[in-house]
Design a protein around this motif. Structure first.
Motif, mmCIF file in Angstrom:
data_model
loop_
_atom_site.group_PDB
_atom_site.id
_atom_site.type_symbol
_atom_site.label_atom_id
_atom_site.label_comp_id
_atom_site.label_asym_id
_atom_site.label_seq_id
_atom_site.Cartn_x
_atom_site.Cartn_y
_atom_site.Cartn_z
ATOM 1 N N PHE A 1 -27.158 5.821 22.915
ATOM 2 C CA PHE A 1 -27.047 6.200 21.584
ATOM 3 C C PHE A 1 -26.871 7.734 21.335
ATOM 4 C CE2 PHE A 1 -31.286 3.198 21.563
ATOM 5 C CZ PHE A 1 -30.365 2.180 21.064
ATOM 6 N N ASN B 1 -21.688 5.331 21.656
ATOM 7 C CA ASN B 1 -22.669 4.315 20.808
ATOM 8 C C ASN B 1 -22.364 3.109 21.347
ATOM 9 O OD1 ASN B 1 -24.462 5.962 19.211
ATOM 10 N ND2 ASN B 1 -22.454 6.469 18.137
ATOM 11 N N ASN C 1 -36.580 1.453 18.192
ATOM 12 C CA ASN C 1 -35.149 1.641 18.194
ATOM 13 C C ASN C 1 -34.521 0.757 17.299
ATOM 14 O OD1 ASN C 1 -35.114 3.545 20.007
ATOM 15 N ND2 ASN C 1 -34.531 2.314 21.680
ATOM 16 N N LYS D 1 -31.200 1.919 15.688
ATOM 17 C CA LYS D 1 -30.287 0.827 15.217
ATOM 18 C C LYS D 1 -30.023 0.531 13.883
ATOM 19 C CE LYS D 1 -30.418 -1.545 19.772
ATOM 20 N NZ LYS D 1 -30.404 -2.663 20.538
ATOM 21 N N LYS E 1 -27.815 3.159 12.525
ATOM 22 C CA LYS E 1 -26.283 2.999 13.066
ATOM 23 C C LYS E 1 -25.583 1.968 12.545
ATOM 24 C CE LYS E 1 -26.403 5.938 16.587
ATOM 25 N NZ LYS E 1 -25.640 7.141 16.225
#
Length: 194
Positions: free
Chosen positions: A27, A85, A123, A128, A131
């Motif tokens: 990440f 990433n 996460n 996530k 993202k």
């Protein structure tokens, strides 16, 4: 395998040199080692793979299960080797097969499923989530095995995820975001049948 150098940022170029038997995610250049999933996690993943695979057979879309590298570029002009990433979603559906290369997919998939565990929940639900939303993933599922709950986030016109549709083990989920397909129906009773 990465050394513990403070402030060092890693990219796909270093990642592909690490031992294959170890599972890592990166990440923003920071590596995180992943432990093996539980058998319950594997059972849920297997059933989703089977159901999605059945619907997507003989279509332009493909479904993949972890371990599978999802390399999401921050900029359109970013070189593969510069990507910082690299994620390992539990289930990924991709419809642009031209972006499948090397160890996975380089781009933005249509749908991603993450199956949480105590070690990955933070996460999955924060890092996530942000993202995938920023990248423009059309649909993101977060599955909580212990509660037998699925939260489905769909990208809205403002390029943000709205409030999730929440499903339990007695429900069926209609997936309508894939191009050129009739709706896909996922039976959660089979998914959560352990």
């Amino acid at each position: 395998m990465p050394n513990s150098e403070p402030n060092r940022k890693y990219t796909y170029a270093q990642y592909i040199t690490w031992p294959e038997e170890e599972r890592w995610e990166i990440f923003d250049g920071v590596p995180y080692m992943q432990s093996a999933p539980t058998w319950q996690h594997q059972s849920i993943s297997r059933e989703l793979l089977l159901q999605f695979g059945q619907f997507l057979r003989n279509t332009s879309c493909r479904v993949f299960a972890a371990p599978f590298d999802l390399c999401i570029p921050e900029n359109n002009d970013e070189k593969d080797e510069d990507i910082s990433n690299i994620l390992q979603p539990d289930i990924v559906i991709v419809c642009d097969q031209g972006r499948l290369r090397k160890t996975g997919y380089f781009g933005v998939p249509a749908l991603i499923v993450e199956i949480t565990s105590p070690s990955t929940a933070r996460n999955d639900k924060i890092i996530k989530f942000n993202k995938y939303e920023k990248a423009g993933v059309k649909e993101y599922w977060i599955i909580e095995p212990e509660n037998k709950i699925v939260s489905v986030f769909t990208l809205q016109e403002n390029n943000r995820y709205g409030r999730p549709d929440v499903y339990s083990e007695d429900d069926k989920i209609q997936v309508g975001i894939l191009p050129d397909f009739p709706e896909i129906t996922i039976d959660l009773k089979l998914v959560f049948e352990l």
